[in-house]
Design a protein around this motif. Structure first.
Motif, PDB file in Angstrom:
ATOM      1  N   SER A 188       6.625   4.389   1.174  1.00 51.19           N
ATOM      2  CA  SER A 188       6.601   3.736   2.482  1.00 51.19           C
ATOM      3  C   SER A 188       5.788   2.451   2.404  1.00 51.19           C
ATOM      4  O   SER A 188       5.035   2.227   1.452  1.00 51.19           O
ATOM      5  CB  SER A 188       5.993   4.679   3.525  1.00 51.19           C
ATOM      6  N   ASP A 189       5.934   1.603   3.405  1.00 52.49           N
ATOM      7  CA  ASP A 189       5.274   0.299   3.392  1.00 52.49           C
ATOM      8  C   ASP A 189       3.765   0.407   3.224  1.00 52.49           C
ATOM      9  O   ASP A 189       3.140  -0.462   2.606  1.00 52.49           O
ATOM     10  CB  ASP A 189       5.590  -0.460   4.688  1.00 52.49           C
ATOM     11  N   ASP A 190       3.177   1.462   3.770  1.00 48.48           N
ATOM     12  CA  ASP A 190       1.725   1.606   3.644  1.00 48.48           C
ATOM     13  C   ASP A 190       1.324   2.354   2.370  1.00 48.48           C
ATOM     14  O   ASP A 190       0.132   2.550   2.102  1.00 48.48           O
ATOM     15  CB  ASP A 190       1.145   2.320   4.876  1.00 48.48           C
ATOM     16  N   GLY A 191       2.322   2.794   1.585  1.00 45.71           N
ATOM     17  CA  GLY A 191       2.037   3.444   0.313  1.00 45.71           C
ATOM     18  C   GLY A 191       1.618   4.895   0.409  1.00 45.71           C
ATOM     19  O   GLY A 191       1.242   5.500  -0.597  1.00 45.71           O
ATOM     20  N   LYS A 192       1.727   5.487   1.603  1.00 48.87           N
ATOM     21  CA  LYS A 192       1.210   6.846   1.802  1.00 48.87           C
ATOM     22  C   LYS A 192       2.265   7.939   1.648  1.00 48.87           C
ATOM     23  O   LYS A 192       1.922   9.101   1.453  1.00 48.87           O
ATOM     24  CB  LYS A 192       0.564   6.941   3.191  1.00 48.87           C
ATOM     25  N   ASN A 193       3.542   7.570   1.760  1.00 51.84           N
ATOM     26  CA  ASN A 193       4.586   8.595   1.745  1.00 51.84           C
ATOM     27  C   ASN A 193       5.684   8.260   0.735  1.00 51.84           C
ATOM     28  O   ASN A 193       6.085   7.094   0.602  1.00 51.84           O
ATOM     29  CB  ASN A 193       5.221   8.728   3.133  1.00 51.84           C
ATOM     30  N   ALA A 194       6.144   9.289   0.038  1.00 47.34           N
ATOM     31  CA  ALA A 194       7.272   9.135  -0.884  1.00 47.34           C
ATOM     32  C   ALA A 194       8.580   9.197  -0.096  1.00 47.34           C
ATOM     33  O   ALA A 194       8.735  10.013   0.807  1.00 47.34           O
ATOM     34  CB  ALA A 194       7.249  10.224  -1.937  1.00 47.34           C
ATOM     35  N   ILE A 195       9.520   8.320  -0.442  1.00 49.02           N
ATOM     36  CA  ILE A 195      10.833   8.287   0.197  1.00 49.02           C
ATOM     37  C   ILE A 195      11.873   8.580  -0.882  1.00 49.02           C
ATOM     38  O   ILE A 195      11.999   7.828  -1.852  1.00 49.02           O
ATOM     39  CB  ILE A 195      11.098   6.914   0.846  1.00 49.02           C
TER      40      ILE A 195
END
Length: 313
Positions: A105-112
């Motif tokens: 994700s854009d904030d780097g916190k979640n895997a997509i």
């Protein structure tokens, strides 16, 4: 509220850590370059895995299986679902030649994990750097997977043979537009020179495999079909049904320009025939079989219309 964007350094640091110390240096360099190039396009890629030990592979293989033992140890784990059909030694991860990736994700916190346009664009960047993508496989789609095998089989790797990988990552000198270092693959340059002299191909001798070189190979293939087999194919460098239908069966013992084109294309597709000399020997047969297995077609070592369709299509 200010929207935070993950920093490139964060993605690179995470990726380098996840690849492990056993990763091949060219694979590592190319993977990090993929992260950098994707980031410039607003695609946030992170490498999730790289080198995997035999024991780690056994642990993965044991998931969802009853009574699986490796090296005298029980690795069965029925509490988890099956995740791989690759036993220890049957994954390029075990030799440091493969990576897995995902989009964050854009904030780097979640895997997509959605295989969308961004995911496929990241794969295209990886392929431009020399990787083969699991999303192109026919029998089983492994979308997170990228590998560089140098054309070697698992048996060759288990026997101790190591691939000679050529990095396509531009050096600092090239970025600065100075001629201090030539990063082009010399074997590819030789193939390009042969295509220019033999078929008057309009391509640059730059040592990189791109669409123009592929088109020149198809045009050379069409030329030989017309010359050797009396086909009447338009020399357009486009793989179509007429070219496919005219494809011969090329097998061990074959000699000539079509065998040369086969060997050259195998090499460019990451399957080293260990000699691009127009002579179909044991090395070429091994490369053909490895390519066929990777593409999910009958691995008989004979290059016929289905094999050429996978090479050129």
């Amino acid at each position: 509220m200010i929207k935070l964007t993950v920093k490139l350094k964060t993605l690179l640091d995470r990726s380098e850590k996840n690849m492990g110390s056993g990763i091949h240096p060219v694979v590592k360099e190319s993977a990090l370059e993929m992260v950098k190039q994707a980031y410039q396009e607003g695609i946030f890629v992170q490498i999730s895995a790289g080198y995997r030990s035999m024991e780690e592979q056994a642990k993965l293989y044991g998931q969802g299986r009853l009574g699986y033992n490796y090296g005298g140890k029980n690795y069965s784990d029925l509490s988890k679902p099956k995740v791989t059909n690759a036993m220890p030694g049957q994954s390029y991860h075990n030799y440091g030649l493969a990576i897995d990736y995902f989009i964050v994700s854009d904030d780097g916190k979640n895997a997509i994990w959605t295989v969308d346009a961004k995911w496929r664009r990241a794969a295209d960047i990886g392929k431009s750097l020399g990787f083969a993508w699991g999303g192109d496989w026919s029998s089983f789609k492994d979308y997170p997977h990228l590998d560089m095998t140098g054309g070697l089989t698992y048996s060759q790797l288990k026997a101790g043979t190591r691939p000679k990988l050529i990095s396509k990552v531009a050096s600092d000198d090239n970025v600065k537009n100075t001629p201090a270092k030539d990063t082009g693959n010399q074997t590819i340059k030789s193939i390009q020179r042969t295509l220019k002299s033999r078929y008057n191909a309009k391509i640059d001798v730059d040592g990189y495999y791109g669409p123009n070189t592929k088109k020149a190979l198809i045009k050379g293939f069409q030329t030989e079909l017309n010359k050797q087999y009396g086909a009447k194919i338009n020399l357009d460098g486009i793989w179509g049904p007429q070219t496919k239908a005219s494809s011969p069966n090329v097998r061990e013992g074959a000699k000539g320009n079509i065998t040369y084109i086969l060997q050259a294309t195998l090499y460019l597709e990451g399957r080293n025939p260990h000699g691009i000399d127009g002579i179909f020997g044991n090395g070429t047969e091994i490369a053909v079989k490895a390519f066929q297995r990777a593409k999910g077609i009958s691995a008989d070592g004979i290059a016929g219309e289905n094999t050429f369709a996978k090479l050129f299509g």
